[in-house]
Design an enzyme around this catalytic site. Structure first.
Site, PDB file in Angstrom:
ATOM      1  N   GLU A  28      10.928 -20.327  28.214  1.00 24.90           N
ATOM      2  CA  GLU A  28      11.140 -19.054  27.527  1.00 24.90           C
ATOM      3  C   GLU A  28      12.623 -18.748  27.388  1.00 24.90           C
ATOM      4  O   GLU A  28      13.392 -18.894  28.342  1.00 24.90           O
ATOM      5  CB  GLU A  28      10.448 -17.939  28.317  1.00 24.90           C
ATOM      6  CG  GLU A  28       9.571 -17.053  27.492  1.00 24.90           C
ATOM      7  CD  GLU A  28       8.401 -17.799  26.857  1.00 24.90           C
ATOM      8  OE1 GLU A  28       8.463 -18.047  25.630  1.00 24.90           O
ATOM      9  OE2 GLU A  28       7.441 -18.112  27.555  1.00 24.90           O
ATOM     10  N   ASP A  31      15.029 -21.785  23.597  1.00 23.05           N
ATOM     11  CA  ASP A  31      15.170 -22.437  22.282  1.00 23.05           C
ATOM     12  C   ASP A  31      16.447 -22.046  21.568  1.00 23.05           C
ATOM     13  O   ASP A  31      17.130 -22.893  20.986  1.00 23.05           O
ATOM     14  CB  ASP A  31      13.935 -22.204  21.403  1.00 23.05           C
ATOM     15  CG  ASP A  31      13.660 -20.764  21.045  1.00 23.05           C
ATOM     16  OD1 ASP A  31      14.159 -19.856  21.758  1.00 23.05           O
ATOM     17  OD2 ASP A  31      12.936 -20.526  20.063  1.00 23.05           O
ATOM     18  N   SER A  62      -2.250  -7.528   2.150  1.00 18.45           N
ATOM     19  CA  SER A  62      -2.435  -7.923   3.545  1.00 18.45           C
ATOM     20  C   SER A  62      -3.575  -7.130   4.150  1.00 18.45           C
ATOM     21  O   SER A  62      -3.571  -5.900   4.114  1.00 18.45           O
ATOM     22  CB  SER A  62      -1.158  -7.690   4.360  1.00 18.45           C
ATOM     23  OG  SER A  62      -1.420  -7.885   5.737  1.00 18.45           O
ATOM     24  N   SER A 118       2.201  -9.642  20.117  1.00 16.12           N
ATOM     25  CA  SER A 118       1.497 -10.145  21.294  1.00 16.12           C
ATOM     26  C   SER A 118       2.246 -11.260  21.999  1.00 16.12           C
ATOM     27  O   SER A 118       1.778 -11.787  23.003  1.00 16.12           O
ATOM     28  CB  SER A 118       0.119 -10.664  20.876  1.00 16.12           C
ATOM     29  OG  SER A 118       0.260 -11.700  19.918  1.00 16.12           O
ATOM     30  N   GLY A 119       3.405 -11.683  21.476  1.00 15.56           N
ATOM     31  CA  GLY A 119       4.109 -12.824  22.044  1.00 15.56           C
ATOM     32  C   GLY A 119       3.485 -14.142  21.656  1.00 15.56           C
ATOM     33  O   GLY A 119       3.738 -15.160  22.305  1.00 15.56           O
ATOM     34  N   SER A 123       4.377 -13.541  13.468  1.00 14.45           N
ATOM     35  CA  SER A 123       5.266 -13.597  12.295  1.00 14.45           C
ATOM     36  C   SER A 123       5.550 -15.034  11.881  1.00 14.45           C
ATOM     37  O   SER A 123       5.572 -15.352  10.685  1.00 14.45           O
ATOM     38  CB  SER A 123       6.561 -12.832  12.560  1.00 14.45           C
ATOM     39  OG  SER A 123       7.271 -13.392  13.645  1.00 14.45           O
ATOM     40  N   ASP A 167       9.048 -21.141  17.590  1.00 14.79           N
ATOM     41  CA  ASP A 167       7.846 -20.533  17.026  1.00 14.79           C
ATOM     42  C   ASP A 167       7.429 -21.184  15.709  1.00 14.79           C
ATOM     43  O   ASP A 167       6.269 -21.584  15.554  1.00 14.79           O
ATOM     44  CB  ASP A 167       8.037 -19.025  16.849  1.00 14.79           C
ATOM     45  CG  ASP A 167       8.105 -18.298  18.183  1.00 14.79           C
ATOM     46  OD1 ASP A 167       7.972 -18.958  19.232  1.00 14.79           O
ATOM     47  OD2 ASP A 167       8.292 -17.072  18.172  1.00 14.79           O
TER      48      ASP A 167
END
Length: 372
Positions: A28, A31, A62, A118-119, A123, A167
């Site tokens: 965590e 990156d 959406s 929410s982690g 996105s 991500d």
């Protein structure tokens, strides 16, 4: 209102594409420091349906914005931030045009099972799904790694969230049940299957976060300042032998460096433990990672700590930790094989009773209800 693509636009889509959310097993805030990460895809997906138009207009709907019935519109070449969900789509078309790709207008319908804030990379999942959809619709010459790099540009350059490459890489190329061991500086990756004997669990705490908000930016700026003071390009260039001098930096910079350096070491140790199916070692590494995020990087919150503590107290859980950028979001746990569903249910129940939050169990997924 019937919000199917056909009902919205009067004709069927030409392209239907999806991209998963991801859970980061460990690694965590490494990156954007050039370090190592170990994400894995989750079953929840973002879905996009698209159809070309003959003009330069983009029309988008959406299903997840809470504004049912509203179709957002903009003109290609006139993208500008509106601080809403449409910015992700505008960012995608903007970075594609800047990269030299030719688009016409199009219509798009978006729906997602990945919970926002929410982690779990909602996105990035959206960015990648849109990019893959436009690749298919307009026959763009892009491979999946290029898709990921463009997705990162969308977040950083257009949306204004200073995220790393993990991500979009995970949502573009990772798969469920297989960890993606990624060196974010060298952009090398390897797939590492989860060993037998373990059930992964992901529980959303119900506390939402926002990567474009201030705390995430502050942590990144602290890392950049620490690297500058230590005379290195990125914190990845440091080893544990450098920690004594790093810890002499003004607080909290030394603690930020300690987290990044030790977290990189934990990713490498976790990959080795996965290969050896050393489940107790995996648990130790998970808890050490969480403690480092809580104390040195200061990105946890009481609700997340409660979920991790409930994991520590459960005899069927090997390890638990905060996953994602922090300040809310989700936890990832490793449970004894065959116990994942029961463990997730009892921990989520205890958490709801003690916190007043409404958790959501995302992994393992509940079996689909039989059709009547």
């Amino acid at each position: 209102m019937n919000s199917s693509f056909q009902a919205l636009y009067g004709h069927p889509p030409e392209a239907v594409v999806h991209a998963p959310g991801r859970v980061n097993l460990i690694g965590e805030h490494t990156d954007y420091n050039g370090g190592f990460v170990l994400p894995m895809a989750i079953p929840q997906q973002t879905h996009v349906e698209l159809r070309r138009r003959q003009d330069s207009r983009v029309r988008a709907y959406s299903l997840n914005t809470g504004q049912a019935g509203e179709i957002a519109e903009y003109e290609l070449g006139k993208e500008e931030r509106r601080k809403g969900w449409i910015d992700y789509l505008q960012g995608v078309t903007s970075v594609l045009r800047r990269a030299g790709h030719t688009l016409s207008g199009f219509e798009v319908r978006i729906s997602s099972e990945v919970p926002l804030g929410s982690g779990l990379s909602s996105s990035a999942s959206l960015d990648v799904a849109l990019l893959k959809g436009l690749r298919q619709l307009f026959s763009l010459k892009l491979d999946d790694v290029q898709i990921a790099l463009l997705g990162q540009q969308v977040e950083v350059d257009f949306v204004g969230a200073p995220v790393g490459v993990m991500d979009p890489m995970a949502t573009s190329i990772a798969t469920v049940g297989v960890a993606l061991f990624l060196d974010t500086r060298e952009m090398r990756y390897e797939r590492v299957p989860l060993p037998p004997g373990v059930d992964p669990i992901v529980i959303n705490s119900g506390v939402a976060h926002n990567h474009s908000a201030g705390d995430y930016r502050v942590r990144r700026a602290e890392c950049e300042r620490a690297a500058e003071l230590l005379g290195v390009k990125m914190l990845r260039d440091l080893t544990e032998a450098d920690l004594p001098r790093a810890e002499k930096l003004p607080d909290p910079l030394g603690r930020r460096v300690r987290h990044v350096v030790t977290e990189n070491a934990r990713v490498l140790a976790t990959v080795e433990a996965l290969r050896k199916a050393d489940l107790p070692k995996l648990g130790e590494l998970f808890y050490a990672s969480h403690d480092s995020q809580r104390l040195d990087y200061e990105v946890s919150v009481p609700e997340i700590d409660l979920l991790v503590d409930l994991g520590r107290a459960d005899p069927d859980v090997y390890g638990a930790r905060l996953t994602g950028g922090g300040f809310g979001g989700s936890v990832v746990m490793l449970a004894r094989e065959g116990t994942g569903s029961a463990v997730a249910a009892r921990i989520a129940g205890r958490y709801a009773d003690q916190s007043g939050q409404r958790p959501a169990i995302l992994v393992p997924q509940a079996p689909a209800s039989p059709q009547a």
